[in-house]
Design a protein around this motif. Structure first.
Motif, short mmCIF file in Angstrom:
data_model
loop_
_atom_site.label_atom_id
_atom_site.label_comp_id
_atom_site.label_asym_id
_atom_site.label_seq_id
_atom_site.Cartn_x
_atom_site.Cartn_y
_atom_site.Cartn_z
N ARG A 139 109.90 19.55 70.11
CA ARG A 139 108.46 19.81 69.98
C ARG A 139 108.19 20.55 68.68
NH1 ARG A 139 105.48 21.36 75.32
NH2 ARG A 139 103.85 20.29 74.16
N ALA A 140 108.22 21.88 68.74
CA ALA A 140 107.99 22.67 67.53
C ALA A 140 108.81 23.94 67.65
CB ALA A 140 106.51 23.02 67.41
N PRO A 141 109.16 24.58 66.53
CA PRO A 141 109.90 25.83 66.63
C PRO A 141 109.11 26.84 67.46
CG PRO A 141 109.84 25.07 64.36
CD PRO A 141 108.93 24.17 65.14
N GLY A 142 109.84 27.76 68.07
CA GLY A 142 109.16 28.81 68.85
C GLY A 142 109.44 28.71 70.33
N GLY A 143 109.60 27.49 70.82
CA GLY A 143 109.89 27.30 72.25
C GLY A 143 108.82 27.94 73.11
N GLN A 144 109.24 28.47 74.26
CA GLN A 144 108.27 29.12 75.15
C GLN A 144 107.64 30.32 74.46
OE1 GLN A 144 110.09 30.03 79.16
NE2 GLN A 144 111.83 29.33 77.97
N ALA A 145 108.45 31.07 73.73
CA ALA A 145 107.92 32.28 73.10
C ALA A 145 106.79 31.92 72.14
CB ALA A 145 109.02 33.01 72.37
N GLY A 146 106.90 30.74 71.52
CA GLY A 146 105.87 30.32 70.56
C GLY A 146 104.51 30.14 71.23
N THR A 147 104.49 29.94 72.54
CA THR A 147 103.22 29.75 73.24
C THR A 147 102.67 31.06 73.79
OG1 THR A 147 104.20 29.38 75.42
CG2 THR A 147 103.99 27.45 73.99
N SER A 148 103.40 32.14 73.57
CA SER A 148 102.96 33.42 74.14
C SER A 148 101.84 34.02 73.29
CB SER A 148 104.16 34.37 74.18
OG SER A 148 103.71 35.67 74.38
N SER A 149 100.81 34.51 73.97
CA SER A 149 99.68 35.10 73.22
C SER A 149 100.06 36.46 72.66
CB SER A 149 98.46 35.22 74.12
OG SER A 149 98.84 35.75 75.38
N LEU A 150 100.83 37.24 73.40
CA LEU A 150 101.23 38.56 72.91
C LEU A 150 102.52 38.99 73.59
CD1 LEU A 150 100.15 40.75 70.95
CD2 LEU A 150 99.28 41.94 72.95
N PRO A 164 105.64 47.79 68.26
CA PRO A 164 105.01 48.61 69.30
C PRO A 164 103.64 48.10 69.74
CG PRO A 164 105.12 49.77 67.19
CD PRO A 164 105.93 48.54 67.04
N SER A 165 102.93 47.38 68.87
CA SER A 165 101.63 46.84 69.34
C SER A 165 101.78 45.40 69.78
CB SER A 165 100.58 46.89 68.22
OG SER A 165 100.78 47.94 67.37
N GLY A 166 102.98 44.92 69.90
CA GLY A 166 103.21 43.54 70.29
C GLY A 166 103.06 42.60 69.11
N LEU A 167 103.50 41.37 69.30
CA LEU A 167 103.25 40.35 68.29
C LEU A 167 103.10 39.01 69.01
CD1 LEU A 167 106.23 39.30 65.96
CD2 LEU A 167 106.52 40.06 68.29
N SER A 168 102.32 38.14 68.41
CA SER A 168 102.07 36.87 69.08
C SER A 168 103.29 35.97 68.89
CB SER A 168 100.83 36.19 68.50
OG SER A 168 101.12 35.67 67.23
N GLY A 169 103.44 35.00 69.82
CA GLY A 169 104.54 34.06 69.70
C GLY A 169 104.45 33.28 68.40
N GLY A 170 103.22 32.98 67.98
CA GLY A 170 103.01 32.24 66.73
C GLY A 170 103.55 33.02 65.54
N ASP A 171 103.27 34.34 65.52
CA ASP A 171 103.74 35.16 64.40
C ASP A 171 105.26 35.26 64.40
OD1 ASP A 171 101.27 35.59 63.41
OD2 ASP A 171 101.03 37.61 64.22
N LEU A 172 105.81 35.47 65.60
CA LEU A 172 107.28 35.59 65.69
C LEU A 172 107.93 34.30 65.19
CD1 LEU A 172 109.80 37.15 66.78
CD2 LEU A 172 109.50 35.90 68.90
N THR A 173 107.37 33.17 65.62
CA THR A 173 107.94 31.88 65.24
C THR A 173 107.85 31.66 63.73
OG1 THR A 173 107.21 30.99 67.35
CG2 THR A 173 107.74 29.39 65.63
N ARG A 174 106.67 31.95 63.17
CA ARG A 174 106.50 31.70 61.74
C ARG A 174 107.49 32.54 60.93
NH1 ARG A 174 101.79 33.20 61.49
NH2 ARG A 174 102.15 35.12 60.37
N ARG A 175 107.60 33.82 61.31
CA ARG A 175 108.51 34.69 60.56
C ARG A 175 109.96 34.20 60.68
NH1 ARG A 175 106.21 40.67 61.28
NH2 ARG A 175 104.04 40.11 61.45
N ALA A 176 110.37 33.86 61.92
CA ALA A 176 111.76 33.46 62.13
C ALA A 176 112.06 32.13 61.44
CB ALA A 176 112.03 33.36 63.63
N THR A 177 111.08 31.22 61.45
CA THR A 177 111.31 29.92 60.82
C THR A 177 111.48 30.09 59.31
OG1 THR A 177 109.87 28.99 62.51
CG2 THR A 177 110.38 27.57 60.67
#
Ligand SMILES: Cc1cc2nc3c(=O)[nH]c(=O)nc-3n(C[C@H](O)[C@H](O)[C@H](O)COP(=O)(O)OP(=O)(O)OC[C@H]3O[C@@H](n4cnc5c(N)ncnc54)[C@H](O)[C@@H]3O)c2cc1C
Length: 584
Positions: A289-300, A308-321
């Protein structure tokens, strides 16, 4: 009526591709994108004064232009028209030598009918005012001088500009998706763009007149949804592969053999990609599908270390990719792996299109996906009111709606908190007697604090009803034994987890649920290794029943289903891959 921007969609004014340029150039472009206030007066002193006042009050949000004659003003309109820029307001002197203010406004509003119109005059010309009101739908008739402006000019213009802004939709030159708000095809396309972090704007063909321009650009019988690209080309009901090709995503490997191939680019696969590539292994990552997996769909994601303030799955995915690519990992998607065969010591992975890729080592990081809801109607309404995960994709569709969330785990709680920001009401349906056993305390507390979320325990969905899309659901109350039907347009389920391992049957050992067995889990109670194990040594931790094939993250039997654990296992798998490569 307006197009609702998607959850992950760019602001409507985002340029498609900004060329590299200087800071001055960037500021100039930003200035030229502002909507225009045009002042027209043949008296240079008055024109100067009015422009000065307008700039002081509106210069940060509007471009204030001036013309000393109707002819000059028309030239400005020509150039605005050519560049697709929008005038917000005309402030025009009535008495000018060549044409009157009303005559100019007649021409101006025929070209820009939404702009607000104000006539300026030094005399109480009632006739002119009446004519203007009738002929050009004048918004205001203002007497000169307008001092002090904050009392006599700005309050009038503030109101007019705020009216204009309420209906203003800036020109958008990015990707547009036109389709039905609730339909499986539209959902799939929006989900693809959202998962891939690709900004787009959605137009609802049932409500948005702008959608007609996209339909007009497509073939007469084109199926919905339509996707229009900035160059004007349109794809009708495209598949993920067609969209990926159109976006220029890499879908073919650059070489036939890799030292490490990672199947699945969720947190576990991405972490492994970063470590494998950074440590010099030729690395290929494949995701269906797309990088990020389940975590990529997480809102926070609120419990991942270091945020400490959380990060969205989209942000985590973009940085890791970006991180994995920077170290040289190749990431292909959407590319599904359909089989793994042994060609010892190499392993052969076959892709859905038949391509074969050879690997020295393989990491299986294919995670899990939600169980399908087992209730009559569930198949029929998938993507048309019933969604599996997809909270970030559909959030804008749920504005002011009643949203149902099925499930009692963290992902369900997170989705409820996310939807509560958009929806009028969120109802969590849980089979158990409370959330305590299945959800983290921080989420339970957040749900308790959120007034528009309610939790219905001991409640299951037993049927879904509707026409083209979901309209009602039947709820079963385990305490009373009663069933009742309630209206429901949007239901998101987050129940259970199924590993993606059918394609590994007969190749690697799995447990009864399909999770991949690794390390000591492979050794039976009597201490025997699996029959297909060909080496003297025992499998390394995270190694499967095939030497050199490892598993990490949610797909692995008995793993902790968390982002951090997936990341940890992905990183650890690479060190075991090194051990395998050096010691066998
Ligand atoms: C909505 C939601 C919110 C969550 N929030 C949190 C949270 O706040 N904190 C937390 O710690 N955890 C959270 N989780 C759990 C966490 O996201 C998962 O534990 C984690 O994503 C597992 O990572 P993974 O890499 O093992 O698998 P996944 O994330 O499932 O990724 C697997 C990838 O493999 C791909 N794939 C599958 N089969 C194939 C194939 N045959 N070929 C190619 N590719 C394939 C899939 O497309 C997918 O991208 C959440 C999960 C969800 C769904």
């Amino acid at each position: 009526m307006s197009a609702a921007p998607e959850g992950a969609a760019a602001p409507a004014t985002t340029p498609a591709a900004a060329p590299t340029t200087t800071a001055a150039g960037t500021a100039e472009r930003a200035e030229s994108r502002k909507p225009v206030i045009l002042a027209v007066d043949d008296d240079p002193q008055v024109l100067r004064a009015v422009r000065r006042d307008l700039r002081s009050a509106y210069g940060d949000r509007y471009r204030v232009l001036g013309a000393s004659s109707a002819a000059d003003a028309l030239k400005i309109l020509d150039s605005l028209d050519e560049r697709g820029h929008d005038p917000a307001l005309f402030l025009v002197d009535q008495r000018m030598p060549d044409v009157t203010g009303v005559e100019f406004l007649l021409e101006a509003v025929s070209r820009f009918p939404d702009a607000r119109r104000v006539l300026l005059t030094a005399y109480a010309e009632t006739d002119a005012a009446i004519t203007a009101i009738n002929r050009v739908r004048l918004d205001y008739y203002l007497l000169k001088p307008w001092d002090p402006p904050h009392e006599r000019l700005f309050p009038v213009l503030d109101d007019l500009l705020s009216d204009w802004l309420a209906t203003y939709r800036p020109a958008y030159d990015g990707i547009i998706v036109a389709g039905h708000l609730v339909s499986p095809g539209t959902h799939a396309v929006r989900d693809f763009f959202t998962r891939n972090g690709q900004p787009f704007r959605f137009l609802n063909v049932e409500r948005d007149p702008e959608a007609l321009t996209v339909i007009a650009a497509a073939q007469a019988d084109a199926a919905l949804p339509l996707v229009r690209f900035p160059d004007g080309s349109v794809l009708a009901a495209p598949t993920d592969t067609e969209l990926a090709q159109r976006l220029g995503l890499a879908t073919t490997a650059s070489r036939p053999h890799y030292e490490c191939v990672i199947v699945g680019a969720g947190p576990a696969g991405l972490a492994a990609g970063v470590y494998s590539a950074s440590e010099g292994l030729s690395t290929l990552m494949l995701d269906s599908r797309a990088p990020g997996g389940q975590a990529g769909t997480s809102s926070l994601i609120e419990n991942y270390l270091g945020f400490p303030s959380g990060l969205s799955g989209g942000d985590l995915t973009r940085r890791a990719t970006i991180q994995a690519s920077r170290f040289g990992a190749e990431i292909l998607h959407p590319v599904e792996v359909v089989s793994l065969t042994r060609d010892d010591p190499a392993k052969i992975l076959t892709l859905a299109d038949g391509t074969e890729i050879s690997a020295e080592t393989v990491l299986l990081a294919t995670g899990v996906s939600y169980n399908r809801l087992e209730a009559p109607g569930a198949d029929r309404f998938e993507g048309a009111g019933l969604y599996y995960g997809a909270a970030t994709t559909e959030s804008s569709a749920c504005i002011s709606q009643h949203v149902f969330i099925v499930g009692g785990a963290n992902s369900a709680g997170q989705a409820a908190v996310h939807f509560a920001k958009y929806a009028a009401r969120v109802t969590i349906l849980v089979r158990a007697a409370s959330l305590d056993a299945s959800m983290s305390r921080y989420l339970i507390d957040e749900i308790d604090r959120t007034p528009n979320i309610e939790v219905k325990v001991r409640t299951t969905v037993t049927a879904l009803h509707g026409g083209e899309h979901l309209e009602r659901i039947t709820l079963h109350d385990a305490d009373t034994g009663g069933d009742r039907e309630v209206p429901a347009r949007f239901m998101f389920t987050f129940i259970g987890a199924r590993p993606h391992t059918d394609w590994l049957a007969g190749v690697v050992e799995r447990d009864e649920y399909g999770f991949v067995l690794t390390g000591s889990d492979l050794i039976a109670n009597g201490g025997e290794l699996p029959a297909e194990w060909s080496l003297e040594r025992a499998p390394y931790p995270l190694e499967t029943s095939v030497p050199g094939v490892f598993a990490a993250g949610d797909v692995r039997a008995h793993s902790v289903k968390r982002v951090a654990s997936g990341v940890g296992e992905g990183a650890m798998a690479v060190s075991l891959i090194h051990r395998y490569r050096s010691m066998g």
